[in-house]
Design a protein around this motif. Structure first.
Motif, mmCIF file in Angstrom:
data_model
loop_
_atom_site.group_PDB
_atom_site.id
_atom_site.type_symbol
_atom_site.label_atom_id
_atom_site.label_comp_id
_atom_site.label_asym_id
_atom_site.label_seq_id
_atom_site.Cartn_x
_atom_site.Cartn_y
_atom_site.Cartn_z
ATOM 1 N N LEU A 128 0.844 -1.186 0.000
ATOM 2 C CA LEU A 128 0.000 0.000 0.000
ATOM 3 C C LEU A 128 0.881 1.237 0.000
ATOM 4 N N ASP A 218 -5.385 0.721 -8.321
ATOM 5 C CA ASP A 218 -6.447 1.079 -7.390
ATOM 6 C C ASP A 218 -7.431 1.947 -8.169
ATOM 7 N N ARG A 250 -9.138 3.602 -2.946
ATOM 8 C CA ARG A 250 -9.963 2.673 -2.176
ATOM 9 C C ARG A 250 -9.125 1.728 -1.337
ATOM 10 N N GLU A 252 -7.694 -0.953 -2.553
ATOM 11 C CA GLU A 252 -7.886 -2.296 -3.104
ATOM 12 C C GLU A 252 -7.269 -2.372 -4.492
ATOM 13 N N VAL A 254 -6.786 -4.069 -8.187
ATOM 14 C CA VAL A 254 -7.468 -4.866 -9.205
ATOM 15 C C VAL A 254 -6.542 -4.933 -10.411
ATOM 16 N N VAL A 288 -1.215 0.797 -5.453
ATOM 17 C CA VAL A 288 -2.466 0.734 -4.694
ATOM 18 C C VAL A 288 -2.342 1.667 -3.497
ATOM 19 N N SER A 290 -2.897 3.642 0.098
ATOM 20 C CA SER A 290 -3.364 3.655 1.477
ATOM 21 C C SER A 290 -4.243 4.892 1.625
ATOM 22 N N ASP A 305 -17.756 0.707 -5.585
ATOM 23 C CA ASP A 305 -16.867 -0.400 -5.935
ATOM 24 C C ASP A 305 -16.635 -0.453 -7.439
#
Length: 321
Positions: A128, A218, A250, A252, A254, A288, A290, A305
């Motif tokens: 992160l 992210d 976010r 997260e 992907v 990604v 934090s 999302d």
């Protein structure tokens, strides 16, 4: 306060305008309409057409509209193009910002919000990315955003401006179909374009050091980007000593392959299958966010999302095509 929003007729800018006006803020838009459109500008919102490189225009706009704060989104943002045209990117993104800040200082503007980018980090070797992660941009675009942050911070400290730089990650989605991304530069509209033409989506490289070999990002809904700008603007308005640098994400990751699969599922276009092409210059393997600091500083968190991003973006694409 009255906020000048540069680039406010563009994809992200129009969402920021929507969030701020719905939040009760007074706004004026400055846009050269190189990628923005007048159709994105709400009725009753003043639009000044021109570039931040035009000092005389800036002086007039700041004076005539009694601007007290600036949200600066205008600029060039294509990584590959910046690699090919670094002089152009430094002129548009750094000299344009310097010119805008100089006009702001002379006009007595006291609040300045700068839209930066996760590209300032380059390819950090962390799960992160925090705001304290060392910045090592991999492209002239990322360099111009980092230089912009330094400039905003220095001018704020020297001239008493409350400042914030927002480092946002990969933007997708739309608040309404009419405000969807009209460019075909980001992953989601690029895949839409290929699929609707009956062509295979392209994945730029599958040999990265990631679980499936494709880049991990992210992805953040543009509505969340806009709400973060509103929250930051309000913080600057209430805190004249603010000097913030914040991620918008976010938290997260992907992968590109995962995102293409989501797009194919939502569009209902499963064929043709994606094809692997060469890496693009300047693309890091994994970035990604934090998002802890922006939550602590502004009480903000992303609400949407990935499926919501793609679904809203698809509604906009089908409206125009």
């Amino acid at each position: 306060m009255t906020w000048l929003i540069t680039g406010g007729a563009g994809y992200i800018g129009s969402h920021v305008v929507k969030a701020m006006t719905e939040g009760g803020e007074r706004v004026v838009i400055l846009d050269d309409l190189s990628t923005g459109t007048k159709e994105r500008v709400p009725d009753g919102i003043p639009l000044e057409v021109g570039t931040v490189l035009d000092r005389a225009l800036l002086d007039r706009v700041l004076r005539e509209h009694a601007i007290t704060g600036i949200v600066h989104l205008a600029g060039k943002k294509q990584v590959a193009e910046s690699v090919a045209r670094p002089l152009y990117y430094y002129r548009e993104n750094v000299e344009g910002l310097r010119n805008l800040l100089a006009a702001a200082v002379d006009a007595g503007v006291t609040r300045f919000l700068f839209s930066s980018s996760a590209s300032v980090y380059g390819m950090p070797d962390v799960d992160l990315v925090t705001e304290d992660t060392p910045c090592q941009p991999m492209s002239p675009y990322g360099e111009t955003k980092l230089a912009g942050e330094w400039l905003v911070s220095s001018v704020g400290a020297a001239h008493g401006l409350a400042t914030a730089s927002l480092r946002y990650f990969n933007v997708a989605g739309a608040a309404t179909p009419e405000l969807a991304d009209e460019g075909v530069f980001n992953l989601v509209p690029m895949v839409f374009e290929r699929l609707t033409a009956g062509e295979a989506p392209r994945v730029f490289g599958d040999d990265y050091a990631t679980p499936d070999g494709t880049c991990v990002r992210d992805y953040i809904h543009v509505e969340d980007i806009a709400s973060a700008h509103l929250a930051a603007a309000r913080r600057l308005a209430s805190d004249p000593s603010a000097a913030l640098v914040l991620n918008i994400g976010r938290g997260e990751g992907v992968s590109v392959s995962e995102m293409v699969a989501v797009i194919q599922d939502i569009t209902g276009i499963a064929e043709p299958a994606p094809v692997i092409t060469e890496r693009r210059p300047g693309d890091p393997a994994r970035v990604v966010a934090s998002a802890g600091r922006i939550r602590d500083e502004l009480g903000w968190a992303a609400r949407h999302d990935v499926r919501a991003m793609v679904t809203s973006a698809w509604s906009g694409w089908t409206l125009r095509h």
